[in-house]
Design a protein around this motif. Structure first.
Motif, PDB file in Angstrom:
ATOM      1  N   ALA A 198       0.793  -1.037  -0.024  1.00  0.00           N
ATOM      2  CA  ALA A 198      -0.036  -0.011   0.032  1.00  0.00           C
ATOM      3  C   ALA A 198       0.636   0.987  -0.128  1.00  0.00           C
ATOM      4  CB  ALA A 198      -1.047  -0.093   1.218  1.00  0.00           C
ATOM      5  N   GLU A 199       1.775   1.285   0.932  1.00  0.00           N
ATOM      6  CA  GLU A 199       2.808   2.419   0.724  1.00  0.00           C
ATOM      7  C   GLU A 199       3.565   2.461  -0.605  1.00  0.00           C
ATOM      8  OE1 GLU A 199       5.077   1.464   4.065  1.00  0.00           O
ATOM      9  OE2 GLU A 199       3.716   1.757   5.546  1.00  0.00           O
ATOM     10  N   HIS A 200       3.736   1.619  -1.342  1.00  0.00           N
ATOM     11  CA  HIS A 200       4.542   1.782  -2.464  1.00  0.00           C
ATOM     12  C   HIS A 200       3.346   2.158  -3.683  1.00  0.00           C
ATOM     13  CE1 HIS A 200       5.480  -0.028  -6.486  1.00  0.00           C
ATOM     14  NE2 HIS A 200       7.013   0.280  -6.119  1.00  0.00           N
ATOM     15  N   TRP A 201       2.334   1.525  -3.391  1.00  0.00           N
ATOM     16  CA  TRP A 201       1.191   2.042  -4.279  1.00  0.00           C
ATOM     17  C   TRP A 201       0.974   3.801  -3.941  1.00  0.00           C
ATOM     18  CZ3 TRP A 201      -3.636   4.057  -2.459  1.00  0.00           C
ATOM     19  CH2 TRP A 201      -4.631   4.291  -3.694  1.00  0.00           C
ATOM     20  N   ALA A 202       0.984   4.229  -2.778  1.00  0.00           N
ATOM     21  CA  ALA A 202       0.684   5.508  -2.366  1.00  0.00           C
ATOM     22  C   ALA A 202       1.607   6.472  -3.076  1.00  0.00           C
ATOM     23  CB  ALA A 202       0.673   5.743  -0.775  1.00  0.00           C
ATOM     24  N   TYR A 203       2.853   6.041  -2.923  1.00  0.00           N
ATOM     25  CA  TYR A 203       4.151   6.952  -3.591  1.00  0.00           C
ATOM     26  C   TYR A 203       3.813   7.106  -4.861  1.00  0.00           C
ATOM     27  CZ  TYR A 203       8.452   8.352  -5.239  1.00  0.00           C
ATOM     28  OH  TYR A 203       9.643   9.062  -6.025  1.00  0.00           O
ATOM     29  N   TRP A 204       3.588   5.821  -6.000  1.00  0.00           N
ATOM     30  CA  TRP A 204       3.422   5.986  -7.240  1.00  0.00           C
ATOM     31  C   TRP A 204       2.267   6.746  -7.618  1.00  0.00           C
ATOM     32  CZ3 TRP A 204       7.439   6.188 -10.268  1.00  0.00           C
ATOM     33  CH2 TRP A 204       8.634   5.524 -10.011  1.00  0.00           C
ATOM     34  N   LEU A 205       1.165   6.745  -6.891  1.00  0.00           N
ATOM     35  CA  LEU A 205      -0.079   7.289  -7.114  1.00  0.00           C
ATOM     36  C   LEU A 205      -0.033   8.649  -7.011  1.00  0.00           C
ATOM     37  CD1 LEU A 205      -3.080   7.528  -7.735  1.00  0.00           C
ATOM     38  CD2 LEU A 205      -3.668   7.186  -5.231  1.00  0.00           C
ATOM     39  N   GLY A 206       0.794   9.347  -5.852  1.00  0.00           N
ATOM     40  CA  GLY A 206       0.950  10.763  -5.888  1.00  0.00           C
ATOM     41  C   GLY A 206       2.056  11.179  -6.752  1.00  0.00           C
ATOM     42  N   ARG A 207       2.998  10.322  -7.281  1.00  0.00           N
ATOM     43  CA  ARG A 207       3.806  11.021  -7.780  1.00  0.00           C
ATOM     44  C   ARG A 207       3.108  11.358  -9.365  1.00  0.00           C
ATOM     45  NH1 ARG A 207      10.137   9.002  -8.915  1.00  0.00           N
ATOM     46  NH2 ARG A 207      10.169   9.987 -11.142  1.00  0.00           N
ATOM     47  N   GLY A 208       2.367  10.111  -9.914  1.00  0.00           N
ATOM     48  CA  GLY A 208       1.768  10.208 -11.029  1.00  0.00           C
ATOM     49  C   GLY A 208       0.624  11.314 -11.225  1.00  0.00           C
ATOM     50  N   LEU A 209       0.052  11.450 -10.282  1.00  0.00           N
ATOM     51  CA  LEU A 209      -0.953  12.742 -10.076  1.00  0.00           C
ATOM     52  C   LEU A 209      -0.271  14.026 -10.169  1.00  0.00           C
ATOM     53  CD1 LEU A 209      -3.461  11.510  -7.121  1.00  0.00           C
ATOM     54  CD2 LEU A 209      -4.038  12.213  -9.554  1.00  0.00           C
ATOM     55  N   ALA A 210       0.766  14.291  -9.656  1.00  0.00           N
ATOM     56  CA  ALA A 210       1.507  15.536  -9.495  1.00  0.00           C
ATOM     57  C   ALA A 210       1.832  15.787 -11.199  1.00  0.00           C
ATOM     58  CB  ALA A 210       2.881  15.308  -8.979  1.00  0.00           C
TER      59      ALA A 210
END
Length: 399
Positions: free
Chosen positions: A304-316
């Protein structure tokens, strides 16, 4: 040249739109809202009553106190006056909903199918069987105004799915196959699932917040519906919102699409489940991962933490380009967001440009069935739209 019949249909659409957005109204108030004389409005209302699209109500029925004289007569939409069908073909499932003229869901059915080895014609036939079951659940099938089918992937204006990677479909004439099941009596159109999901969100909460909106639909693939100025932005060829194909890294968790660093290879359902397995967890569904998070299992939190990082980075990256005021997260994978919301916000803030006003994030109001509901909303919107006639001719191709 605009014919008298076209003017009448457009005026009916205007009246229904005003009643839908304002609720029960007096004849005088409706005439003022439509900028019509009372006699013209009265003739229009008489036609709507004859068509079974509106009903008359006493003022007392809408909570107004009648002080003197006879009770006034008010007009409101008749919910049973029309029905709209929305079908979502997802990765391994089909959902069909029926919506009435008041935009209330009155029927729903769901069925699953095997992802591996699925054939487009067989899945579409299965979807049409489910549509027939929903039709049987409606009080009056003669009042159905159309069917909209959503499938994840690229659709052209003819209703052809050009590519649906997670279903393994290419060049599938979705609308044509559905019309083959129902004939010309059923107006049919097809739509990308994320676009339909965005329409569902606009319908759920029409406000200033939804005028500039990014609706991110996260399942096996990642798609977005982009709302600008209160309208769905489609792009030149209708392909806007395919954010899952952004390249954000050198490699992904899975290698479903080339190049491997595409966003949905990092944050889609298949990717997050694979990351969970790599960390030592086990489970085949997002629901089982959610349960593991609730049980505080280390492997689940690592995924979940790995997913959160890449979700936030892509959203940026998306935010830097389109500057949405608000981001809505939907689809099966969005269920992970409440567990790691702070990490998503941190990654988003870290990767947007300096002094950027970070958009707010929230879960979708339609936590399930969003694309199917949005598909029905699209048809509802068509009926109440001022350019109703031209869009019917262009998109439904019904003579």
């Amino acid at each position: 040249m605009t014919t008298p019949q076209a003017v009448r249909v457009l005026n009916e659409a205007r009246a229904l739109s005003v009643l839908y957005h304002n609720g029960t109204m007096s004849r005088a108030d409706l005439a003022r809202a439509l900028d019509m004389t009372r006699s013209t409005a009265s003739s229009l209302i008489s036609q709507l009553l004859a068509d079974g699209l509106v009903v008359e109500r006493l003022d007392a029925e809408r909570g107004e106190v009648v002080r003197t004289g006879r009770p006034g007569i008010a007009i409101s939409i008749r919910p049973e006056g029309a029905f709209f069908l929305g079908a979502e073909i997802g990765v391994g499932y089909v959902i069909v909903v029926g919506m009435d003229l008041s935009a209330r869901i009155v029927a729903r059915r769901r069925v699953t199918f095997a992802i591996e080895g699925n054939r487009p014609d067989e899945v579409i036939r299965l979807a049409c069987q489910l549509v027939r079951a929903v039709i049987a659940d409606l009080p009056d099938a003669s009042r159905i105004r159309g069917l909209c089918v959503t499938v994840p992937g690229l659709h052209d204006h003819r209703g052809v799915l050009l590519t649906g990677p997670f279903l393994g479909w290419r060049n599938v004439p979705v609308a044509e196959l559905v019309r083959g099941e129902f004939g010309d009596r059923m107006p049919v159109l097809s739509e990308n699932d994320a676009n339909a999901f965005a329409i569902a969100e606009i319908y759920a909460s029409p406000s200033d917040e939804t005028k500039d909106l990014l609706c991110l639909f996260m399942d096996y693939g990642i798609g977005a519906g982009i709302v600008a100025g209160g309208r769905l932005f489609r792009g030149r060829h209708g392909y806007s919102g395919e954010v899952g194909h952004m390249v954000v890294a050198e490699t992904g968790v899975i290698h479903r699409l080339d190049p491997p660093g595409r966003w949905e290879n990092l944050v889609g359902a298949e990717a997050v489940l694979e990351r969970w397995r790599q960390a030592g967890g086990s489970g085949a569904t997002i629901g089982s991962l959610v349960q593991a998070l609730q049980d505080n299992q280390r492997a689940a939190w690592e995924a979940a933490e790995h997913w959160a990082y890449w979700l936030g980075r892509g959203l940026a990256s998306v935010a830097n380009v389109i500057d949405p005021g608000h981001v809505v997260l939907g689809g099966s994978v969005a269920r992970l967001y409440p567990f790691v919301a702070d990490l998503v916000h941190e990654a988003l803030r870290r990767h947007v440009f300096e002094d950027y006003q970070v958009p707010s994030l929230a879960l979708a109001r339609h936590t399930k069935d969003g694309p199917a509901i949005g598909a029905a909303c699209l048809l509802h919107q068509e009926m109440l739209s001022l350019d109703l006639i031209s869009r019917r001719r262009e998109r439904w191709k019904v003579s």
